[in-house]
Design a protein around this motif. Structure first.
Motif, PDB file in Angstrom:
ATOM      1  N   VAL A  83       0.953  -1.252  -0.124  1.00 18.39           N
ATOM      2  CA  VAL A  83       0.182   0.001   0.076  1.00 18.39           C
ATOM      3  C   VAL A  83       0.935   1.182   0.000  1.00 18.39           C
ATOM      4  CG1 VAL A  83      -1.713   1.572   1.197  1.00 18.39           C
ATOM      5  CG2 VAL A  83      -1.857  -1.269   1.293  1.00 18.39           C
ATOM      6  N   VAL A  84       0.552   2.205  -0.842  1.00 17.46           N
ATOM      7  CA  VAL A  84       1.163   3.426  -0.897  1.00 17.46           C
ATOM      8  C   VAL A  84       0.278   4.716  -0.524  1.00 17.46           C
ATOM      9  CG1 VAL A  84       2.563   4.854  -2.140  1.00 17.46           C
ATOM     10  CG2 VAL A  84       2.887   2.691  -2.733  1.00 17.46           C
ATOM     11  N   ASN A  85       0.370   5.077   0.480  1.00 19.56           N
ATOM     12  CA  ASN A  85      -0.472   6.272   1.038  1.00 19.56           C
ATOM     13  C   ASN A  85       0.112   7.516   0.768  1.00 19.56           C
ATOM     14  OD1 ASN A  85      -2.656   7.620   2.303  1.00 19.56           O
ATOM     15  ND2 ASN A  85      -1.987   7.322   4.396  1.00 19.56           N
ATOM     16  N   TRP A 103       3.466  -1.353   3.876  1.00 20.57           N
ATOM     17  CA  TRP A 103       2.655  -0.299   3.836  1.00 20.57           C
ATOM     18  C   TRP A 103       3.706   1.143   3.652  1.00 20.57           C
ATOM     19  CZ3 TRP A 103      -2.896   0.486   4.879  1.00 20.57           C
ATOM     20  CH2 TRP A 103      -3.147   1.486   4.886  1.00 20.57           C
ATOM     21  N   TYR A 104       3.415   1.963   2.723  1.00 18.34           N
ATOM     22  CA  TYR A 104       4.507   3.258   2.632  1.00 18.34           C
ATOM     23  C   TYR A 104       3.604   4.363   2.696  1.00 18.34           C
ATOM     24  CZ  TYR A 104       7.867   0.072   0.290  1.00 18.34           C
ATOM     25  OH  TYR A 104       8.607  -0.757  -0.290  1.00 18.34           O
ATOM     26  N   ASN A 105       3.931   5.500   3.793  1.00 20.47           N
ATOM     27  CA  ASN A 105       3.390   6.653   4.111  1.00 20.47           C
ATOM     28  C   ASN A 105       4.433   7.626   3.371  1.00 20.47           C
ATOM     29  OD1 ASN A 105       0.899   5.963   5.433  1.00 20.47           O
ATOM     30  ND2 ASN A 105       2.288   5.445   7.126  1.00 20.47           N
ATOM     31  N   LEU A 106       3.732   8.426   2.351  1.00 21.65           N
ATOM     32  CA  LEU A 106       4.557   9.525   1.549  1.00 21.65           C
ATOM     33  C   LEU A 106       4.010  10.795   1.849  1.00 21.65           C
ATOM     34  CD1 LEU A 106       5.799   8.876  -2.022  1.00 21.65           C
ATOM     35  CD2 LEU A 106       4.434  10.998  -1.357  1.00 21.65           C
ATOM     36  N   ASP A 107       4.780  11.916   1.876  1.00 16.55           N
ATOM     37  CA  ASP A 107       4.515  13.265   2.147  1.00 16.55           C
ATOM     38  C   ASP A 107       5.648  14.015   1.958  1.00 16.55           C
ATOM     39  OD1 ASP A 107       2.800  15.567   2.404  1.00 16.55           O
ATOM     40  OD2 ASP A 107       1.575  14.205   3.786  1.00 16.55           O
ATOM     41  N   LEU A 108       5.462  15.440   1.889  1.00 15.89           N
ATOM     42  CA  LEU A 108       6.584  16.321   1.757  1.00 15.89           C
ATOM     43  C   LEU A 108       7.394  16.221   2.943  1.00 15.89           C
ATOM     44  CD1 LEU A 108       4.303  19.419   0.557  1.00 15.89           C
ATOM     45  CD2 LEU A 108       5.951  18.156  -0.671  1.00 15.89           C
ATOM     46  N   LEU A 148      -1.902  -1.158  -3.895  1.00 17.70           N
ATOM     47  CA  LEU A 148      -2.952  -0.214  -3.618  1.00 17.70           C
ATOM     48  C   LEU A 148      -2.281   1.383  -3.363  1.00 17.70           C
ATOM     49  CD1 LEU A 148      -6.141   0.441  -3.428  1.00 17.70           C
ATOM     50  CD2 LEU A 148      -5.538  -0.111  -1.011  1.00 17.70           C
ATOM     51  N   VAL A 149      -2.784   2.165  -4.028  1.00 16.81           N
ATOM     52  CA  VAL A 149      -2.218   3.529  -3.921  1.00 16.81           C
ATOM     53  C   VAL A 149      -3.439   4.327  -3.383  1.00 16.81           C
ATOM     54  CG1 VAL A 149      -1.365   5.772  -4.706  1.00 16.81           C
ATOM     55  CG2 VAL A 149      -0.728   3.566  -5.825  1.00 16.81           C
ATOM     56  N   ILE A 150      -3.323   5.035  -2.432  1.00 21.81           N
ATOM     57  CA  ILE A 150      -4.430   5.848  -1.769  1.00 21.81           C
ATOM     58  C   ILE A 150      -4.158   7.519  -1.857  1.00 21.81           C
ATOM     59  CG2 ILE A 150      -5.683   6.454   0.289  1.00 21.81           C
ATOM     60  CD1 ILE A 150      -4.916   3.713   1.439  1.00 21.81           C
ATOM     61  N   PHE A 174       4.406   1.276 -11.406  1.00 23.09           N
ATOM     62  CA  PHE A 174       3.509  -0.134 -11.429  1.00 23.09           C
ATOM     63  C   PHE A 174       2.743  -0.441 -12.689  1.00 23.09           C
ATOM     64  CE2 PHE A 174       3.485   2.256  -7.263  1.00 23.09           C
ATOM     65  CZ  PHE A 174       4.098   1.170  -6.391  1.00 23.09           C
ATOM     66  N   PRO A 175       3.045  -1.413 -13.353  1.00 28.62           N
ATOM     67  CA  PRO A 175       2.367  -1.835 -14.576  1.00 28.62           C
ATOM     68  C   PRO A 175       0.913  -2.375 -14.149  1.00 28.62           C
ATOM     69  CG  PRO A 175       3.859  -3.596 -13.961  1.00 28.62           C
ATOM     70  CD  PRO A 175       4.324  -2.388 -13.142  1.00 28.62           C
ATOM     71  N   LYS A 176       0.738  -2.678 -12.833  1.00 23.91           N
ATOM     72  CA  LYS A 176      -0.724  -2.953 -12.487  1.00 23.91           C
ATOM     73  C   LYS A 176      -0.922  -2.674 -11.219  1.00 23.91           C
ATOM     74  CE  LYS A 176      -3.946  -7.073 -11.771  1.00 23.91           C
ATOM     75  NZ  LYS A 176      -3.740  -8.680 -11.891  1.00 23.91           N
ATOM     76  N   VAL A 177      -1.810  -1.792 -10.850  1.00 25.03           N
ATOM     77  CA  VAL A 177      -2.098  -0.997  -9.628  1.00 25.03           C
ATOM     78  C   VAL A 177      -3.542  -0.827  -9.508  1.00 25.03           C
ATOM     79  CG1 VAL A 177      -1.664   1.131 -10.660  1.00 25.03           C
ATOM     80  CG2 VAL A 177      -1.501   0.783  -8.214  1.00 25.03           C
ATOM     81  N   THR A 178      -4.066  -0.348  -8.371  1.00 23.62           N
ATOM     82  CA  THR A 178      -5.606  -0.091  -8.158  1.00 23.62           C
ATOM     83  C   THR A 178      -5.302   1.323  -7.384  1.00 23.62           C
ATOM     84  OG1 THR A 178      -6.446  -2.337  -8.012  1.00 23.62           O
ATOM     85  CG2 THR A 178      -7.671  -0.263  -6.861  1.00 23.62           C
ATOM     86  N   VAL A 179      -6.003   2.376  -7.772  1.00 26.36           N
ATOM     87  CA  VAL A 179      -5.775   3.517  -7.169  1.00 26.36           C
ATOM     88  C   VAL A 179      -7.277   3.837  -6.478  1.00 26.36           C
ATOM     89  CG1 VAL A 179      -5.216   5.784  -7.265  1.00 26.36           C
ATOM     90  CG2 VAL A 179      -4.149   4.311  -8.632  1.00 26.36           C
ATOM     91  N   LEU A 180      -7.108   4.554  -5.100  1.00 19.89           N
ATOM     92  CA  LEU A 180      -8.491   5.053  -4.434  1.00 19.89           C
ATOM     93  C   LEU A 180      -8.060   6.619  -4.131  1.00 19.89           C
ATOM     94  CD1 LEU A 180      -9.310   2.335  -1.754  1.00 19.89           C
ATOM     95  CD2 LEU A 180      -9.892   2.352  -4.038  1.00 19.89           C
ATOM     96  N   ALA A 181      -8.807   7.410  -5.004  1.00 23.05           N
ATOM     97  CA  ALA A 181      -8.523   8.753  -5.266  1.00 23.05           C
ATOM     98  C   ALA A 181      -9.877   9.559  -4.819  1.00 23.05           C
ATOM     99  CB  ALA A 181      -8.142   9.199  -6.567  1.00 23.05           C
ATOM    100  N   GLU A 182      -9.509  10.628  -3.735  1.00 21.24           N
ATOM    101  CA  GLU A 182     -10.801  11.297  -3.438  1.00 21.24           C
ATOM    102  C   GLU A 182     -10.969  12.910  -4.150  1.00 21.24           C
ATOM    103  OE1 GLU A 182     -12.631  13.891   0.317  1.00 21.24           O
ATOM    104  OE2 GLU A 182     -10.341  13.105   0.616  1.00 21.24           O
ATOM    105  N   THR A 183     -12.099  13.082  -4.835  1.00 21.11           N
ATOM    106  CA  THR A 183     -12.256  13.970  -5.662  1.00 21.11           C
ATOM    107  C   THR A 183     -13.277  15.000  -5.126  1.00 21.11           C
ATOM    108  OG1 THR A 183     -13.730  13.092  -7.227  1.00 21.11           O
ATOM    109  CG2 THR A 183     -11.675  12.795  -7.619  1.00 21.11           C
TER     110      THR A 183
END
Length: 262
Positions: A83-85, A103-108, A148-150, A174-183
């Protein structure tokens, strides 16, 4: 001794969302977030605006309910996943979820410096201090695991080119990935003001009418579904069980768009 935190702009919003989860967990209990409660107790920060901003708090709780269900369901179907958050802030979902291998947490960097002070992580949870538009994919060590990318609470603060760049980074790694994106709906992005967010000088800048329109902006990704945050609101505000069925109400809601590649 309480820890003093000084942030401004978009990074400051992570304190308001953390407060919203902690307050809900301590009170009504629609979500349980003991880690958020623990962190709030340690901080020297004036949460007065967040306390008054009931719209912000309700939105955060609704989003948490919807995303927790989606992430939990996906992990049950993909044991041993990565998981990449992205734009994690002080999100504590990695503490509430199970079944992932990494689980990877990513931010500035400035945000991750705060997170490292308050939420030091190791083992199956890794912190990446980079922009979402940088080449962070090189930091992901796994090669063949399901991914999974969030993208929670981020797109509305960006522009179309920035969002496309983030998805280009995802696609490159990622050639194969699911993304959950808030809009956010464009009308809400233009007109809706959250008092606690506005006072942090963070501004909504991007909106899109629905998930299919969002997917059309992102080459290589296909639309796989979407969930309005009215679904989460219906859990703790009974009238939303009816309002969720009204297209005009549902269309104005933030939504979690499910995108797939590969």
């Amino acid at each position: 001794m309480p820890e003093k935190i000084t942030l401004s702009g978009v990074p400051e919003t992570m304190l308001q969302t953390l407060y919203a989860r902690a307050r809900e967990s301590q009170g009504r209990g629609v979500i349980q977030d003991k880690k958020a409660e623990e962190l709030i107790a340690r901080l020297d920060y004036d949460f007065t605006l967040a306390e008054k901003d009931t719209a912000m708090r309700s939105g955060v709780i609704a989003r948490t309910l919807v995303l927790d269900e989606l992430v939990g369901d996906w992990l049950r179907q993909h044991p041993g996943a990565v998981v990449v958050n992205i734009a994690c802030g002080l999100d504590t979902r990695c503490c509430r979820m199970s079944g992932y291998a990494h689980w990877y947490n990513l931010d500035l960097p400035e945000t991750m410096a705060v997170r490292q002070r308050l939420l030091p992580e190791s083992g199956a949870v890794t912190q990446i201090a980079m922009s979402a538009m940088d080449d962070w994919g090189a930091e992901i060590v796994e090669k063949d695991a399901p991914v999974l990318v969030i993208l929670e609470g981020l797109t509305m603060y960006l522009n179309e080119a920035d969002i496309q760049q983030i998805f280009a980074v995802i696609a490159q790694r990622f050639p194969k990935v699911t993304v959950l994106a808030e809009t956010m709906n464009p009308t809400m992005a233009r007109r809706f003001k959250e008092k606690s967010i506005e006072d942090s000088r963070a501004k909504f800048t991007f909106g899109v009418k629905d998930g299919r329109t969002f997917a059309a902006l992102l080459p290589g990704f296909r639309y796989a579904g979407e969930h309005c945050l009215t679904e989460g609101m219906a859990v703790f505000v009974p009238i939303y069980r009816l309002l969720h069925r009204i297209p005009a109400i549902r269309d104005l809601s933030n939504r979690i768009v499910v995108l797939e590649r590969g």
